[in-house]
Motif scaffolding. Structure first.
Motif, PDB file in Angstrom:
ATOM      1  N   GLY A 137      -0.948  12.326   0.503  1.00 27.56           N
ATOM      2  CA  GLY A 137      -0.005  11.437  -0.394  1.00 27.56           C
ATOM      3  C   GLY A 137      -0.635  10.232  -0.706  1.00 27.56           C
ATOM      4  N   SER A 138       0.191   9.567  -1.604  1.00 29.80           N
ATOM      5  CA  SER A 138      -0.237   8.175  -2.406  1.00 29.80           C
ATOM      6  C   SER A 138       0.457   7.040  -2.129  1.00 29.80           C
ATOM      7  CB  SER A 138      -0.725   8.545  -3.641  1.00 29.80           C
ATOM      8  OG  SER A 138       0.508   8.873  -4.336  1.00 29.80           O
ATOM      9  N   GLY A 139       1.614   7.056  -1.369  1.00 27.88           N
ATOM     10  CA  GLY A 139       2.466   5.736  -1.243  1.00 27.88           C
ATOM     11  C   GLY A 139       1.796   4.969  -0.222  1.00 27.88           C
ATOM     12  N   LEU A 144      -1.782   5.018   1.838  1.00 24.85           N
ATOM     13  CA  LEU A 144      -2.635   3.985   1.457  1.00 24.85           C
ATOM     14  C   LEU A 144      -2.929   3.168   2.862  1.00 24.85           C
ATOM     15  CD1 LEU A 144      -1.518   3.055  -1.911  1.00 24.85           C
ATOM     16  CD2 LEU A 144      -3.408   4.461  -1.411  1.00 24.85           C
ATOM     17  N   GLU A 145      -2.014   2.691   3.605  1.00 26.69           N
ATOM     18  CA  GLU A 145      -2.099   2.058   4.874  1.00 26.69           C
ATOM     19  C   GLU A 145      -2.880   2.940   5.758  1.00 26.69           C
ATOM     20  OE1 GLU A 145      -1.886  -1.326   7.141  1.00 26.69           O
ATOM     21  OE2 GLU A 145      -1.349  -1.007   4.993  1.00 26.69           O
ATOM     22  N   GLN A 154      -1.816   7.913 -10.366  1.00 25.58           N
ATOM     23  CA  GLN A 154      -1.954   6.791 -10.103  1.00 25.58           C
ATOM     24  C   GLN A 154      -1.413   6.448  -8.502  1.00 25.58           C
ATOM     25  OE1 GLN A 154       0.576   4.534 -13.051  1.00 25.58           O
ATOM     26  NE2 GLN A 154      -1.452   3.451 -13.427  1.00 25.58           N
ATOM     27  N   LEU A 155      -1.923   5.671  -7.847  1.00 26.45           N
ATOM     28  CA  LEU A 155      -1.354   5.316  -6.289  1.00 26.45           C
ATOM     29  C   LEU A 155      -0.408   4.580  -6.254  1.00 26.45           C
ATOM     30  CD1 LEU A 155      -5.037   4.934  -5.005  1.00 26.45           C
ATOM     31  CD2 LEU A 155      -4.071   7.065  -5.006  1.00 26.45           C
ATOM     32  N   GLY A 156       0.339   4.757  -5.166  1.00 25.66           N
ATOM     33  CA  GLY A 156       1.243   3.830  -4.786  1.00 25.66           C
ATOM     34  C   GLY A 156       2.733   4.612  -4.691  1.00 25.66           C
ATOM     35  N   GLY A 157       2.832   5.735  -5.251  1.00 22.42           N
ATOM     36  CA  GLY A 157       4.242   6.549  -4.840  1.00 22.42           C
ATOM     37  C   GLY A 157       5.207   5.998  -5.315  1.00 22.42           C
ATOM     38  N   SER A 158       6.256   6.047  -4.747  1.00 20.24           N
ATOM     39  CA  SER A 158       7.614   5.665  -5.524  1.00 20.24           C
ATOM     40  C   SER A 158       7.673   4.096  -5.377  1.00 20.24           C
ATOM     41  CB  SER A 158       8.854   6.088  -4.280  1.00 20.24           C
ATOM     42  OG  SER A 158       8.442   5.306  -3.133  1.00 20.24           O
ATOM     43  N   VAL A 159       6.806   3.145  -4.385  1.00 21.48           N
ATOM     44  CA  VAL A 159       6.768   1.875  -4.625  1.00 21.48           C
ATOM     45  C   VAL A 159       6.291   1.388  -5.949  1.00 21.48           C
ATOM     46  CG1 VAL A 159       5.896  -0.015  -3.586  1.00 21.48           C
ATOM     47  CG2 VAL A 159       6.763   1.565  -2.131  1.00 21.48           C
ATOM     48  N   ARG A 160       5.284   2.014  -6.280  1.00 21.13           N
ATOM     49  CA  ARG A 160       4.477   1.805  -7.753  1.00 21.13           C
ATOM     50  C   ARG A 160       5.642   1.980  -8.704  1.00 21.13           C
ATOM     51  NH1 ARG A 160      -0.139   0.993 -10.353  1.00 21.13           N
ATOM     52  NH2 ARG A 160      -1.490   1.482  -8.418  1.00 21.13           N
ATOM     53  N   LEU A 161       6.559   3.026  -8.647  1.00 20.81           N
ATOM     54  CA  LEU A 161       7.427   3.192  -9.657  1.00 20.81           C
ATOM     55  C   LEU A 161       8.772   2.141  -9.604  1.00 20.81           C
ATOM     56  CD1 LEU A 161       8.121   7.197  -9.366  1.00 20.81           C
ATOM     57  CD2 LEU A 161       6.562   5.924 -10.802  1.00 20.81           C
ATOM     58  N   GLN A 168       8.404  -6.415  -9.732  1.00 18.75           N
ATOM     59  CA  GLN A 168       7.139  -6.270 -10.022  1.00 18.75           C
ATOM     60  C   GLN A 168       6.158  -6.718  -8.754  1.00 18.75           C
ATOM     61  OE1 GLN A 168       9.384  -8.193 -11.676  1.00 18.75           O
ATOM     62  NE2 GLN A 168       9.054  -7.478 -13.734  1.00 18.75           N
ATOM     63  N   THR A 169       6.671  -7.392  -7.914  1.00 22.30           N
ATOM     64  CA  THR A 169       5.733  -7.834  -6.877  1.00 22.30           C
ATOM     65  C   THR A 169       5.299  -6.811  -5.845  1.00 22.30           C
ATOM     66  OG1 THR A 169       7.666  -8.402  -5.196  1.00 22.30           O
ATOM     67  CG2 THR A 169       6.709 -10.126  -6.412  1.00 22.30           C
ATOM     68  N   PHE A 170       6.119  -5.504  -6.154  1.00 23.56           N
ATOM     69  CA  PHE A 170       5.883  -4.364  -5.354  1.00 23.56           C
ATOM     70  C   PHE A 170       4.629  -3.521  -5.786  1.00 23.56           C
ATOM     71  CE2 PHE A 170      10.225  -5.044  -3.750  1.00 23.56           C
ATOM     72  CZ  PHE A 170      10.093  -4.677  -2.378  1.00 23.56           C
ATOM     73  N   GLY A 171       4.311  -3.934  -7.002  1.00 24.47           N
ATOM     74  CA  GLY A 171       3.018  -3.465  -7.600  1.00 24.47           C
ATOM     75  C   GLY A 171       1.853  -4.091  -6.895  1.00 24.47           C
ATOM     76  N   GLU A 172       2.115  -5.431  -6.676  1.00 26.22           N
ATOM     77  CA  GLU A 172       0.816  -6.211  -6.003  1.00 26.22           C
ATOM     78  C   GLU A 172       0.751  -5.603  -4.737  1.00 26.22           C
ATOM     79  OE1 GLU A 172      -0.875  -8.667  -7.441  1.00 26.22           O
ATOM     80  OE2 GLU A 172       0.336  -8.178  -9.424  1.00 26.22           O
ATOM     81  N   LEU A 173       1.743  -4.883  -3.745  1.00 28.32           N
ATOM     82  CA  LEU A 173       1.152  -4.548  -2.483  1.00 28.32           C
ATOM     83  C   LEU A 173       0.384  -3.309  -2.612  1.00 28.32           C
ATOM     84  CD1 LEU A 173       1.791  -3.883   0.375  1.00 28.32           C
ATOM     85  CD2 LEU A 173       3.984  -2.768  -0.424  1.00 28.32           C
ATOM     86  N   VAL A 174       1.007  -2.156  -3.518  1.00 28.78           N
ATOM     87  CA  VAL A 174      -0.096  -0.930  -3.692  1.00 28.78           C
ATOM     88  C   VAL A 174      -1.523  -1.276  -4.252  1.00 28.78           C
ATOM     89  CG1 VAL A 174       1.823   0.635  -3.361  1.00 28.78           C
ATOM     90  CG2 VAL A 174       1.114  -0.301  -5.763  1.00 28.78           C
ATOM     91  N   ARG A 175      -1.442  -2.158  -5.090  1.00 32.44           N
ATOM     92  CA  ARG A 175      -2.722  -2.739  -5.586  1.00 32.44           C
ATOM     93  C   ARG A 175      -3.630  -3.307  -4.455  1.00 32.44           C
ATOM     94  NH1 ARG A 175       0.019  -3.507 -10.629  1.00 32.44           N
ATOM     95  NH2 ARG A 175       0.811  -5.775  -9.936  1.00 32.44           N
TER      96      ARG A 175
END
Length: 496
Positions: free
Chosen positions: A232-234, A238-239, A259-266, A274-281
């Motif tokens: 998985g990649s969400g 990642l955690e 790309q990593l991040g799953g549904s949260v990146r989407l 946009q802040t959710f992109g910072e989390l997965v980054r």
């Protein structure tokens, strides 16, 4: 044993109620003129000074703008500041916004507000405070912004409560030149919501919050290194991957997406999220820093997982929204909210048309961001839900903002309603209590946010194929929320 106290004279609490002409309608010695409205606060502050002395820190939090007609605005706040300052020695003034009305969303400005949204007010009020330091608050989450607030004269001090809830080590990381290591604050007000429901404070991506040893926390080395595969990649995947690797395990992560991040990146492609992109980054950076071998564009299968002979397999393959009964399988004019987010993340527009209907059976914040995206490409947007209100999983402050934005954009909200038939461009809606039917015409697009089904096929495929333990976490175990997914992943990786 405390060094000081801050009087809470903002947000519509008792001191504010006396200070504000909007709430104080008394005609005795405690209301009417500014001096009488200030009496309650003044007497409290005076008694504290008498009891605790000059060396005891005494701060006062005031509203810069209550956000209601007839309430305290910047001019009133300045007058109150000058009056109180002339009669008692405060060590600092702090200014916030909103009160217990629809303006409460300004009290904890969420991800839809600009960073440092209210600092201009603080700069104006700094003149009224004279030589008394002023503290600025309100979505100030980075060292650069805090430095700007101080260096450019907006305020003398900076309050960063939610940023410190996300990462207690923020000051140390900034001071040691490691801003990239600061765990970003999402500004979704999740922690605000749980404490106002009477629950212990939690933060979605800070599992150490409010635990002993939170400040200065570091992963504990494992007793012996293990070979770990993460599918998985969400955020759950990642955690688990970065923490397991940080503890000394040999970790390989399979991501079906490039790309990593799953549904949260989407989700981060939706308006205001946009802040959710910072989390997965941040999570991805931790993975790479600790040596996780990341295989993007490679879905985890029983074959490629078993080929690594893992001691542990962590399955975090997420979940998918179920197509509602009214939608024919494969109908190209109906998509899930997640599919809409994927379009936006790929640089495409939302589908275009005359009328879009968003079927909300999820009630999370991304659904309403999707509704706003649809208003950009459709003449009319209808939001229908079988429940008796919207935003049932969103905290109160952010819920106020969602309603303001939806109604401001002209979204037609229908509660206690569900779609039951779709023929050509005619969608039939039914009231779930009365059974009353109504037709919506010119419907070109239906977007749905429905209960999710776990993507757990890999668990079955791994049975009897790998010798190691299989741990199922996040939505692939049971679709829930971001906080549970990350905390569950953290707990599993910490126990390996």
């Amino acid at each position: 044993g405390f060094d000081g106290v801050e009087l809470h004279g903002a947000h519509g609490y008792l001191i504010t109620q006396f200070l504000s002409p909007w709430s104080n309608t008394r005609d005795d010695d405690w209301g009417g003129t500014l001096e009488k409205r200030c009496r309650f606060c003044l007497e409290i502050a005076t008694r504290i000074r008498e009891r605790c002395g000059k060396d005891f820190i005494l701060g006062l939090k005031l509203p810069a703008d209550e956000g209601v007609d007839g309430g305290i605005d910047v001019d009133q706040a300045g007058a109150i500041t000058r009056y109180l300052k002339s009669r008692v020695e405060f060590d600092y003034f702090e200014y916030s916004q909103g009160n217990f009305s629809r303006s409460l969303e300004n009290h904890v400005p969420d991800m839809h507000f600009e960073p440092g949204h209210f600092i201009q007010m603080h700069k104006t009020l700094r003149a009224s405070a004279g030589n008394t330091p002023v503290m600025a608050v309100g979505r100030i989450g980075t060292g650069d912004l805090a430095e700007k607030v101080v260096s450019e004269g907006f305020a003398d001090l900076v309050g960063m409560s939610r940023a410190l809830i996300a990462d207690a080590d923020l000051p140390d990381k900034l001071q040691s030149g490691r801003p990239q290591d600061v765990r970003p604050c999402l500004y979704d007000n999740y922690s605000w919501g749980v404490i106002h429901m009477g629950k212990p404070m939690h933060e979605a991506h800070n599992p150490q919050l409010a635990t002993r040893g939170e400040a200065g926390w570091k992963p504990q080395p494992a007793e012996s290194p293990r070979t770990v595969v993460v599918a998985g990649s969400g955020p759950a995947a990642l955690e688990a991957a970065w923490l397991a690797a940080a503890r000394g395990h040999d970790v390989t992560l399979f991501s079906a997406r490039d790309q990593l991040g799953g549904s949260v990146r989407l989700e981060s492609a939706l308006p205001g999220h946009q802040t959710f992109g910072e989390l997965v980054r941040w999570q991805e950076q931790r993975c790479r820093e600790h040596g996780v071998e990341i295989k993007t564009g490679v879905a985890a299968t029983a074959a490629n997982v078993s080929s690594l002979n893992p001691d542990d397999v962590i399955v975090a393959t997420g979940a998918a929204m179920r197509s509602p009964d009214v939608i024919e399988t494969g109908r190209d004019r109906a998509i899930s909210v997640r599919a809409l987010a994927k379009r936006l993340a790929g640089g495409q527009m939302a589908p275009e048309g005359r009328t879009a209907v968003l079927y909300d059976h999820d009630h999370s914040a991304p659904v309403y961001a999707a509704a706003l995206a649809l208003t950009q490409t459709h003449d009319r947007v209808m939001l229908v839900t079988p429940r008796t209100e919207i935003c049932q999983t969103v905290n109160h402050c952010s819920k106020l903002g969602i309603n303001r934005r939806l109604y401001g954009a002209g979204v037609d909200i229908r509660i206690a309603t569900e779609p039951v038939a779709w023929v050509e461009d005619q969608l039939t809606l039914k009231n779930v209590f009365s059974g009353h039917l109504e037709d919506a015409y010119n419907v070109d697009t239906v977007v749905y946010a429905t209960p999710r089904q776990a993507n757990d096929q890999l668990v079955t495929e791994l049975d009897g194929v790998v010798n190691g333990a299989v741990h199922v976490i996040g939505d692939s175990l049971s679709p829930r929320n971001l906080m549970i997914a990350i905390h569950e992943a953290h707990a599993v990786a910490a126990a390996l």
